[in-house]
Design an enzyme around this catalytic site. Structure first.
Site, PDB file in Angstrom:
ATOM      1  N   ASN A   1       0.828  -1.214   0.000  1.00 18.07           N
ATOM      2  CA  ASN A   1       0.000   0.000   0.000  1.00 18.07           C
ATOM      3  C   ASN A   1       0.855   1.253   0.000  1.00 18.07           C
ATOM      4  O   ASN A   1       1.931   1.296   0.590  1.00 18.07           O
ATOM      5  CB  ASN A   1      -0.929   0.020   1.208  1.00 18.07           C
ATOM      6  CG  ASN A   1      -2.097  -0.926   1.029  1.00 18.07           C
ATOM      7  OD1 ASN A   1      -2.178  -1.654   0.045  1.00 18.07           O
ATOM      8  ND2 ASN A   1      -3.003  -0.940   1.998  1.00 18.07           N
ATOM      9  N   ILE A   2       0.338   2.297  -0.604  1.00 19.20           N
ATOM     10  CA  ILE A   2       1.106   3.538  -0.732  1.00 19.20           C
ATOM     11  C   ILE A   2       1.466   4.130   0.621  1.00 19.20           C
ATOM     12  O   ILE A   2       2.500   4.788   0.768  1.00 19.20           O
ATOM     13  CB  ILE A   2       0.327   4.574  -1.597  1.00 19.20           C
ATOM     14  CG1 ILE A   2       1.256   5.725  -1.996  1.00 19.20           C
ATOM     15  CG2 ILE A   2      -0.922   5.051  -0.873  1.00 19.20           C
ATOM     16  CD1 ILE A   2       0.655   6.635  -3.033  1.00 19.20           C
ATOM     17  N   LYS A   3       0.631   3.876   1.653  1.00 20.87           N
ATOM     18  CA  LYS A   3       0.938   4.424   2.981  1.00 20.87           C
ATOM     19  C   LYS A   3       2.211   3.813   3.559  1.00 20.87           C
ATOM     20  O   LYS A   3       2.887   4.429   4.380  1.00 20.87           O
ATOM     21  CB  LYS A   3      -0.226   4.189   3.935  1.00 20.87           C
ATOM     22  CG  LYS A   3      -0.548   2.735   4.185  1.00 20.87           C
ATOM     23  CD  LYS A   3      -1.776   2.570   5.056  1.00 20.87           C
ATOM     24  CE  LYS A   3      -2.093   1.090   5.266  1.00 20.87           C
ATOM     25  NZ  LYS A   3      -3.315   0.899   6.061  1.00 20.87           N
ATOM     26  N   GLY A   4       2.537   2.577   3.165  1.00 19.02           N
ATOM     27  CA  GLY A   4       3.819   1.991   3.505  1.00 19.02           C
ATOM     28  C   GLY A   4       4.011   1.660   4.967  1.00 19.02           C
ATOM     29  O   GLY A   4       3.066   1.366   5.698  1.00 19.02           O
TER      30      GLY A   4
END
Length: 250
Positions: A125-128
């Site tokens: 996910n982009i939030k990482g």
């Protein structure tokens, strides 16, 4: 500096350690005695039961504090060291674009009955995770996150449909060594479904994996707890889109 070490509790080299476990017996003085006896048999002497709490009517949780006399030679410890350079997202994108001349395709999932997506989401996910953005952030990486409770046949089918370069599997549920059984089933299925020279890179991760067990499990790489998206992305580049520097390091 000495490579021989002992645990540290109150003073340097005193060998004091803390151990927690559960016994399938109701809480009582006998239960506490059993906990101390178990700790003694594990090499703690003296062993003090510093905490005991009933876990329902039939179980008791213990914390035992005591001294061990074992030594550890740090020079003989064997671990899997990172053998490739860490790259920035910009460097990863540039390497993929230069070497593959297309987007690198990654399919990820939690397989079997595992419903815990925190691990796979932290990487994809982009939030990482740990201040790093996940692989969805990388412009030259196409991410297909299948989520939780994906069967092995479903994973193989989707990887083929997406023409995956790499398959990432997260396993958090580990009762009865489910993570090991699921991983072996997954690796066998991919080897059966693909020619050896076309199989995607197989990567697994989770808190209970031994990073040195990749060959035993039939995968290309095992990542343990604390792995960041940048480490995974850099590994993918080193294996699938190597630059002169990553090729030398790997």
């Amino acid at each position: 500096m000495s490579t021989i070490v002992r645990p540290y509790g109150d003073t340097t080299g005193d060998g004091m350690v803390q151990l927690s476990f559960t016994l399938p017996i109701p809480h009582s003085k006998v239960a506490e005695g059993a906990a101390a006896q178990l700790a003694n048999k594990m090499g703690m002497d003296p062993a003090l039961v510093v905490h005991a709490k009933p876990m329902g009517p039939d179980f008791t949780f213990f914390v035992v504090y005591g001294r061990v006399h074992h030594l550890v030679d740090v020079s003989k410890v064997e671990v899997v060291e990172r053998d490739y350079p860490l790259l920035t997202p910009k460097e990863v994108n540039a390497a993929v674009k230069r070497s593959l001349r297309r987007r690198l395709v990654v399919v990820g999932a939690c397989i079997g009955t595992d419903a815990h997506t925190v691990g796979i989401d932290a990487i994809l996910n982009i939030k990482g995770f740990a201040g790093e953005k996940g692989l969805e952030y990388y412009r030259e990486v196409k991410v297909v996150n299948l989520g939780a409770q994906v069967s092995v046949p479903q994973l193989v089918e989707r990887a083929r449909a997406e023409k995956a370069d790499a398959v990432l599997v997260s396993q958090v549920v580990t009762q009865r060594d489910a993570h090991l059984l699921n991983t072996r089933e997954m690796s066998a299925a991919f080897r059966e479904s693909y020619p050896s020279d076309r199989r995607p890179l197989l990567i697994v991760g989770g808190p209970r994996f031994d990073e040195s067990a990749a060959a035993e499990l039939g995968v290309d790489r095992v990542f343990g707890r604390g792995t960041t998206p940048g480490e995974v992305a850099s590994y993918l580049v080193a294996q699938l889109a190597p630059t002169p520097s990553t090729r030398k390091a790997s």
